[in-house]
Design a protein around this motif. Structure first.
Motif, mmCIF file in Angstrom:
data_model
loop_
_atom_site.group_PDB
_atom_site.id
_atom_site.type_symbol
_atom_site.label_atom_id
_atom_site.label_comp_id
_atom_site.label_asym_id
_atom_site.label_seq_id
_atom_site.Cartn_x
_atom_site.Cartn_y
_atom_site.Cartn_z
ATOM 1 N N VAL A 256 53.569 32.886 40.897
ATOM 2 C CA VAL A 256 53.414 32.013 39.737
ATOM 3 C C VAL A 256 52.634 32.728 38.648
ATOM 4 N N HIS A 257 53.222 32.749 37.448
ATOM 5 C CA HIS A 257 52.518 33.243 36.262
ATOM 6 C C HIS A 257 52.099 32.042 35.440
ATOM 7 N N PHE A 258 50.781 31.841 35.308
ATOM 8 C CA PHE A 258 50.266 30.721 34.525
ATOM 9 C C PHE A 258 50.062 31.149 33.078
ATOM 10 N N PHE A 259 50.452 30.265 32.162
ATOM 11 C CA PHE A 259 50.315 30.558 30.737
ATOM 12 C C PHE A 259 48.851 30.381 30.305
ATOM 13 N N ASN A 260 48.377 31.320 29.508
ATOM 14 C CA ASN A 260 47.043 31.211 28.895
ATOM 15 C C ASN A 260 45.944 30.932 29.924
ATOM 16 N N LEU A 261 45.998 31.653 31.031
ATOM 17 C CA LEU A 261 44.967 31.490 32.057
ATOM 18 C C LEU A 261 44.424 32.857 32.448
ATOM 19 N N ASN A 262 43.142 33.025 32.281
ATOM 20 C CA ASN A 262 42.479 34.271 32.682
ATOM 21 C C ASN A 262 41.415 33.918 33.716
ATOM 22 N N LYS A 263 41.812 33.920 34.966
ATOM 23 C CA LYS A 263 40.912 33.471 36.031
ATOM 24 C C LYS A 263 41.315 34.122 37.349
ATOM 25 N N ASP A 264 40.346 34.495 38.137
ATOM 26 C CA ASP A 264 40.604 35.042 39.466
ATOM 27 C C ASP A 264 40.960 33.889 40.402
ATOM 28 N N LEU A 265 42.196 33.892 40.878
ATOM 29 C CA LEU A 265 42.669 32.783 41.705
ATOM 30 C C LEU A 265 42.719 33.122 43.193
ATOM 31 N N TYR A 266 42.369 34.352 43.557
ATOM 32 C CA TYR A 266 42.488 34.763 44.957
ATOM 33 C C TYR A 266 41.719 33.830 45.882
#
Length: 309
Positions: A256-266
């Motif tokens: 999944v590529h989220f729009f306008n999101l800069n966050k570490d989701l691991y």
């Protein structure tokens, strides 16, 4: 809603019960549960859904290929939103499957769940080898003091057709049909794990989703528009299900590529709702061609989301 992971812990409050797998908890199921809660209020009975896990086919047929619309945790969550007073999840075992019809009714429905009213389909079968039917249940009702209300043939057909259509639609990538029968977007939940990092290299970083339950039905390979809740905010994006043939991928993955999101989701556990399908997965001549297509996909997704909201 109170959750009981076995019927023996149930509070013994006189109950109105419906019984089934309720996979998908779709609009047909919701109609039955609405009737259940109405009867409960009218007769001062606790509204109870009795469901089973694992799926009987997993136990009786050792069917490792069965695909369900919901994991058991998802099913619990969906049912909890329907004004039920209690959900009883009965562990389905070979010993349970071998109970005679009378023992099942007496032990489970009467002694442990205190059934006074049962809402069930005309084609319901139960007991060892599914040998008993609704007429047997009505006979047991007279013996043990509960009423049996028959779900109409049309309503049962709607439920059965809906389940089949949802599974078929998802297998064909027809999200619009699936979501219309579900009443809400089809979704799955999984842990974000590390991938190969190719998305980041081409400026489309992705969250790689691992779903631990192998019986969860994953839609047809392709590119989809999706939504998740991250930090209590709705975040939108596009998702690829497939093998990434452009980079010679072999294993099926969900990215999944989220729009306008800069966050570490691991390591986050994400729920991903599927809103629409954009296209089939395909192999491009080069990474650059893939990147150009992803830009077009994003434009198309954002245009769709303007109308969706």
């Amino acid at each position: 809603m109170k959750l009981f992971d076995n019927q023996k812990s149930y509070t013994k409050h006189p109950s109105v019960i419906t019984i089934g797998t309720f996979d998908g908890v779709h609009v047909g199921h919701q109609k039955i549960i609405e009737q259940l809660t109405k009867v409960g209020l009218k007769k001062n009975l606790q509204s109870v859904v009795l469901t089973f896990f694992p799926h009987p086919r997993m136990v009786l047929q050792k069917d490792t290929n069965i695909k369900l619309l919901n994991t058991i945790d998802e099913r619990k969550t969906l049912l909890s939103k329907l004004n039920l007073e209690a959900l009883v999840v009965k562990t389905f075992t070979l010993d349970f499957a071998n109970l005679s019809a009378r023992d099942y009714v007496k032990t489970i429905l009467v002694d442990e769940l205190n059934a006074k009213h049962i809402i069930i389909g005309y084609d319901h079968h139960f007991g060892k080898n599914r040998s008993a039917n609704i007429e047997d249940l009505k006979r047991f009702g007279k013996e043990f003091g509960f009423e049996v209300e028959e779900i109409s043939a049309q309503d049962i057909k709607d439920v059965a057709v809906s389940s089949t259509k949802i599974r078929n639609a998802l297998s064909e990538g027809d999200i619009t049909t699936a979501n219309s029968y579900l009443g809400t977007p089809y979704f799955f939940s999984g842990i974000v794990v590390r991938g190969k990092g190719i998305g980041k290299q081409i400026e489309f970083p992705t969250a790689n989703i691992h779903i631990k339950e192998d019986y969860k039905l994953i839609p047809k390979n392709g590119v989809y528009i999706v939504r998740s809740s991250i930090d209590n905010k709705n975040v939108y994006g596009m998702m690829n299900i497939g093998t990434n043939p452009t980079v010679d991928g072999e294993n099926r993955s969900i990215e999944v590529h989220f729009f306008n999101l800069n966050k570490d989701l691991y390591s986050l556990n994400l729920k991903v709702e599927i809103l629409n399908r954009l296209r089939s997965e395909r192999k491009f001549e080069s990474i650059e061609h893939l990147k150009e297509q992803l830009k077009l996909d994003q434009e198309q997704a954002l245009e769709f989301l303007k109308r969706y909201e």
